[in-house]
Design a protein around this motif. Structure first.
Motif, PDB file in Angstrom:
ATOM      1  N   ASN A 104       0.825  -1.206   0.000  1.00 39.87           N
ATOM      2  CA  ASN A 104       0.000   0.000   0.000  1.00 39.87           C
ATOM      3  C   ASN A 104       0.861   1.259   0.000  1.00 39.87           C
ATOM      4  O   ASN A 104       0.530   2.253  -0.662  1.00 39.87           O
ATOM      5  CB  ASN A 104      -0.931   0.000   1.214  1.00 39.87           C
ATOM      6  N   GLU A 105       1.956   1.229   0.742  1.00 35.94           N
ATOM      7  CA  GLU A 105       2.833   2.404   0.795  1.00 35.94           C
ATOM      8  C   GLU A 105       3.488   2.671  -0.563  1.00 35.94           C
ATOM      9  O   GLU A 105       3.666   3.826  -0.956  1.00 35.94           O
ATOM     10  CB  GLU A 105       3.900   2.224   1.878  1.00 35.94           C
ATOM     11  N   LEU A 106       3.823   1.605  -1.279  1.00 36.75           N
ATOM     12  CA  LEU A 106       4.412   1.779  -2.610  1.00 36.75           C
ATOM     13  C   LEU A 106       3.406   2.412  -3.559  1.00 36.75           C
ATOM     14  O   LEU A 106       3.754   3.292  -4.362  1.00 36.75           O
ATOM     15  CB  LEU A 106       4.889   0.430  -3.148  1.00 36.75           C
ATOM     16  N   GLU A 107       2.162   1.978  -3.460  1.00 29.94           N
ATOM     17  CA  GLU A 107       1.120   2.561  -4.307  1.00 29.94           C
ATOM     18  C   GLU A 107       0.912   4.040  -3.976  1.00 29.94           C
ATOM     19  O   GLU A 107       0.768   4.881  -4.870  1.00 29.94           O
ATOM     20  CB  GLU A 107      -0.185   1.780  -4.116  1.00 29.94           C
ATOM     21  N   ILE A 108       0.924   4.362  -2.688  1.00 30.04           N
ATOM     22  CA  ILE A 108       0.720   5.751  -2.259  1.00 30.04           C
ATOM     23  C   ILE A 108       1.887   6.623  -2.690  1.00 30.04           C
ATOM     24  O   ILE A 108       1.710   7.782  -3.093  1.00 30.04           O
ATOM     25  CB  ILE A 108       0.522   5.804  -0.729  1.00 30.04           C
ATOM     26  N   LEU A 109       3.096   6.065  -2.616  1.00 29.77           N
ATOM     27  CA  LEU A 109       4.301   6.831  -2.957  1.00 29.77           C
ATOM     28  C   LEU A 109       4.280   7.310  -4.406  1.00 29.77           C
ATOM     29  O   LEU A 109       4.890   8.325  -4.745  1.00 29.77           O
ATOM     30  CB  LEU A 109       5.539   5.970  -2.710  1.00 29.77           C
ATOM     31  N   GLN A 110       3.566   6.578  -5.261  1.00 30.07           N
ATOM     32  CA  GLN A 110       3.518   6.937  -6.672  1.00 30.07           C
ATOM     33  C   GLN A 110       2.486   8.026  -6.979  1.00 30.07           C
ATOM     34  O   GLN A 110       2.430   8.520  -8.108  1.00 30.07           O
ATOM     35  CB  GLN A 110       3.220   5.684  -7.502  1.00 30.07           C
ATOM     36  N   LEU A 111       1.722   8.398  -5.949  1.00 28.97           N
ATOM     37  CA  LEU A 111       0.710   9.452  -6.132  1.00 28.97           C
ATOM     38  C   LEU A 111       1.340  10.829  -5.966  1.00 28.97           C
ATOM     39  O   LEU A 111       2.388  10.973  -5.338  1.00 28.97           O
ATOM     40  CB  LEU A 111      -0.406   9.280  -5.095  1.00 28.97           C
ATOM     41  N   PRO A 112       0.726  11.866  -6.493  1.00 23.36           N
ATOM     42  CA  PRO A 112       1.191  13.231  -6.228  1.00 23.36           C
ATOM     43  C   PRO A 112       1.181  13.492  -4.721  1.00 23.36           C
ATOM     44  O   PRO A 112       0.278  12.998  -4.017  1.00 23.36           O
ATOM     45  CB  PRO A 112       0.167  14.112  -6.949  1.00 23.36           C
ATOM     46  N   PRO A 113       2.161  14.233  -4.194  1.00 20.79           N
ATOM     47  CA  PRO A 113       2.243  14.473  -2.747  1.00 20.79           C
ATOM     48  C   PRO A 113       0.947  14.989  -2.137  1.00 20.79           C
ATOM     49  O   PRO A 113       0.594  14.613  -1.009  1.00 20.79           O
ATOM     50  CB  PRO A 113       3.366  15.518  -2.632  1.00 20.79           C
ATOM     51  N   GLU A 114       0.220  15.832  -2.880  1.00 17.02           N
ATOM     52  CA  GLU A 114      -1.000  16.414  -2.325  1.00 17.02           C
ATOM     53  C   GLU A 114      -2.120  15.382  -2.158  1.00 17.02           C
ATOM     54  O   GLU A 114      -3.096  15.615  -1.421  1.00 17.02           O
ATOM     55  CB  GLU A 114      -1.505  17.573  -3.206  1.00 17.02           C
TER      56      GLU A 114
ATOM     57  N   GLN B 156      -1.453  12.079  -1.270  1.00 13.76           N
ATOM     58  CA  GLN B 156      -0.989  10.952  -0.454  1.00 13.76           C
ATOM     59  C   GLN B 156      -1.680  10.888   0.908  1.00 13.76           C
ATOM     60  O   GLN B 156      -1.994   9.809   1.409  1.00 13.76           O
ATOM     61  CB  GLN B 156       0.530  11.020  -0.277  1.00 13.76           C
ATOM     62  N   GLY B 157      -1.920  12.060   1.519  1.00 18.06           N
ATOM     63  CA  GLY B 157      -2.482  12.083   2.868  1.00 18.06           C
ATOM     64  C   GLY B 157      -3.814  11.360   2.973  1.00 18.06           C
ATOM     65  O   GLY B 157      -4.065  10.639   3.940  1.00 18.06           O
ATOM     66  N   VAL B 158      -4.674  11.540   1.965  1.00 14.63           N
ATOM     67  CA  VAL B 158      -6.008  10.920   1.984  1.00 14.63           C
ATOM     68  C   VAL B 158      -5.883   9.399   2.029  1.00 14.63           C
ATOM     69  O   VAL B 158      -6.592   8.723   2.793  1.00 14.63           O
ATOM     70  CB  VAL B 158      -6.812  11.350   0.744  1.00 14.63           C
ATOM     71  N   PHE B 159      -4.984   8.854   1.215  1.00 11.31           N
ATOM     72  CA  PHE B 159      -4.860   7.399   1.137  1.00 11.31           C
ATOM     73  C   PHE B 159      -4.115   6.829   2.351  1.00 11.31           C
ATOM     74  O   PHE B 159      -4.392   5.705   2.773  1.00 11.31           O
ATOM     75  CB  PHE B 159      -4.164   7.010  -0.169  1.00 11.31           C
ATOM     76  N   LEU B 160      -3.190   7.586   2.893  1.00 13.27           N
ATOM     77  CA  LEU B 160      -2.540   7.147   4.128  1.00 13.27           C
ATOM     78  C   LEU B 160      -3.583   6.981   5.230  1.00 13.27           C
ATOM     79  O   LEU B 160      -3.584   5.985   5.965  1.00 13.27           O
ATOM     80  CB  LEU B 160      -1.472   8.157   4.567  1.00 13.27           C
ATOM     81  N   GLU B 161      -4.479   7.950   5.309  1.00 10.50           N
ATOM     82  CA  GLU B 161      -5.546   7.889   6.320  1.00 10.50           C
ATOM     83  C   GLU B 161      -6.492   6.727   6.044  1.00 10.50           C
ATOM     84  O   GLU B 161      -6.904   6.011   6.968  1.00 10.50           O
ATOM     85  CB  GLU B 161      -6.317   9.213   6.327  1.00 10.50           C
ATOM     86  N   GLU B 162      -6.802   6.518   4.778  1.00  8.86           N
ATOM     87  CA  GLU B 162      -7.723   5.438   4.409  1.00  8.86           C
ATOM     88  C   GLU B 162      -7.172   4.071   4.794  1.00  8.86           C
ATOM     89  O   GLU B 162      -7.907   3.196   5.270  1.00  8.86           O
ATOM     90  CB  GLU B 162      -8.000   5.485   2.906  1.00  8.86           C
ATOM     91  N   TYR B 163      -5.852   3.873   4.600  1.00  9.73           N
ATOM     92  CA  TYR B 163      -5.232   2.596   4.920  1.00  9.73           C
ATOM     93  C   TYR B 163      -4.791   2.509   6.380  1.00  9.73           C
ATOM     94  O   TYR B 163      -4.248   1.489   6.808  1.00  9.73           O
ATOM     95  CB  TYR B 163      -4.004   2.367   4.024  1.00  9.73           C
ATOM     96  N   GLY B 164      -5.006   3.567   7.132  1.00  8.56           N
ATOM     97  CA  GLY B 164      -4.605   3.547   8.536  1.00  8.56           C
ATOM     98  C   GLY B 164      -3.101   3.607   8.732  1.00  8.56           C
ATOM     99  O   GLY B 164      -2.564   3.084   9.717  1.00  8.56           O
ATOM    100  N   ILE B 165      -2.388   4.263   7.807  1.00  6.27           N
ATOM    101  CA  ILE B 165      -0.933   4.374   7.877  1.00  6.27           C
ATOM    102  C   ILE B 165      -0.585   5.783   8.356  1.00  6.27           C
ATOM    103  O   ILE B 165      -0.983   6.773   7.737  1.00  6.27           O
ATOM    104  CB  ILE B 165      -0.287   4.115   6.499  1.00  6.27           C
ATOM    105  N   GLU B 166       0.126   5.872   9.475  1.00  7.08           N
ATOM    106  CA  GLU B 166       0.450   7.196  10.026  1.00  7.08           C
ATOM    107  C   GLU B 166       1.387   7.974   9.100  1.00  7.08           C
ATOM    108  O   GLU B 166       1.208   9.171   8.876  1.00  7.08           O
ATOM    109  CB  GLU B 166       1.081   7.050  11.410  1.00  7.08           C
TER     110      GLU B 166
END
Length: 351
Positions: A228-238, A240-250
């Motif tokens: 999940n973190e690899l998938e998020i890392l490929q997103l634009p920085p702006e 990333q926060g939404v998906f980190l929260e969705e996956y429960g990743i601090e």
């Protein structure tokens, strides 16, 4: 510094490799046989970035790391085949062992502690193969007149280590004095190396805590949701926060894992800063000033006069070198000063 990434099949170690190196194409282990995939990365360090912003140098040089992603370890490999597969790992400063803690189709339920025991066992087997091969050569040599006292001592020591390994005990638990440790350093025993454990988590896992694993290894254990973190890392920085929260990743695990790998390898960084260049230098913890100077250039070590040092904490608290001087935080140190992590230094020398 070089760091190997190891794990059993389906552990997700290659996904972690991609996350750490920000490399989004899966490495092809079929190319070059069983050789590990290699990729270099620059180490992000907020302290160095602060110096860059303050000095606005012509050149900016962060520390760099090489990660090696090894083919999956398998108990189905022959003893010799496993030893050959892991041979490049013997030359590395430290290792990252990846343990699966998520459900995977066609696989048993996740068991990080059980997988750790298997990996440790593979290290022991690989080390035993190396010891046995060396003992065979020493046995052949013992029939020749050039078999000397050093050979006898090595043969005796390796014989004891072999018995220890046959009891399924790692070399790290074998009592070694400094001379013995130095004598066997060239073998790069895997079961003697420091290693960081990364628990790769996901759905269906989470029953085994990091502290429980660290109590077994004696080292650091970090948790990471690599896929999940690899998938998020490929997103634009702006985004990333939404998906980190969705996956429960601090927060993303990349930087904490790299920092932990530094600690596990016993490495620290010192900085040089000026208008021409701001740079991070990686040294062993415990390195003295004259040897740190030699990392920059042997001429600096040879003509060493003194080291002018400000700790990073004092630099920030004093708002720069000038403020540190005014507050008495600017220090002059000699050759035997033990460098500290985050020291900002200028070496004075004469050649």
């Amino acid at each position: 510094m070089k760091i190997g990434i190891l794990g059993l099949p389906t552990s997700g170690k290659t996904t972690l490799f991609s996350l750490l190196t920000e490399f989004y194409d899966e490495p092809d282990h079929s190319h070059g046989g069983n050789k590990p995939a290699v990729r270099s990365v620059k180490v992000a360090d907020p302290r160095l970035e602060r110096l860059r912003d303050d000095y606005q140098p012509q050149k900016y040089t962060p520390a760099s790391l090489q990660f090696l992603d090894f083919p999956a370890m398998s108990s189905e490999s022959s003893r010799g085949g496993l030893a050959d597969l892991l041979a490049p790992a013997r030359e590395l400063e430290t290792l990252i062992v990846v343990l699966r803690d998520f459900e995977s189709p066609g696989q048993d339920a996740p068991d990080p502690l059980g997988d750790l025991t298997e990996v440790q066992g593979e290290f022991i087997i690989a080390d035993l193969v190396v010891v046995e091969k060396r003992l065979e050569k020493l046995e052949e040599r013992s029939r020749k007149p050039n078999f000397d006292d050093d050979d006898k001592r090595e043969q005796a020591l390796l014989g004891e280590i072999s018995e220890h390994l046959e009891l399924e005990k790692p070399v790290s638990s074998f009592p070694l004095d400094e001379l013995q440790r130095k004598a066997i350093s060239g073998f790069g025993f895997l079961s003697l190396k420091p290693y960081l454990v990364v628990v790769n988590s996901g759905e269906g896992g989470g029953e085994t805590g990091e502290d429980e694993i660290s109590s077994v290894t004696g080292g650091e254990t970090l948790r990471c949701n690599a896929l999940n973190e690899l998938e998020i890392l490929q997103l634009p920085p702006e985004d990333q926060g939404v998906f980190l929260e969705e996956y429960g990743i601090e927060s993303l695990s990349r930087e904490p894992i790299i920092a932990s790998a530094y600690r596990t390898a016993g490495r620290i960084s010192f900085f040089t800063a000026g208008e021409k260049e701001v740079r991070a230098w990686t040294i062993r913890d415990g390195t003295v000033a004259v040897d740190a100077a030699g990392e920059i250039h042997t001429d600096i070590a040879r003509g060493f006069i003194r080291a002018e040092i400000v700790s990073y904490g004092d630099y920030v608290a004093s708002d720069g070198i000038k403020g540190a001087r005014e507050k008495g935080k600017f220090r002059l140190e000699g050759k035997t000063y033990t460098m500290a992590d985050g020291d900002i230094v200028e070496f004075r020398f004469s050649v």
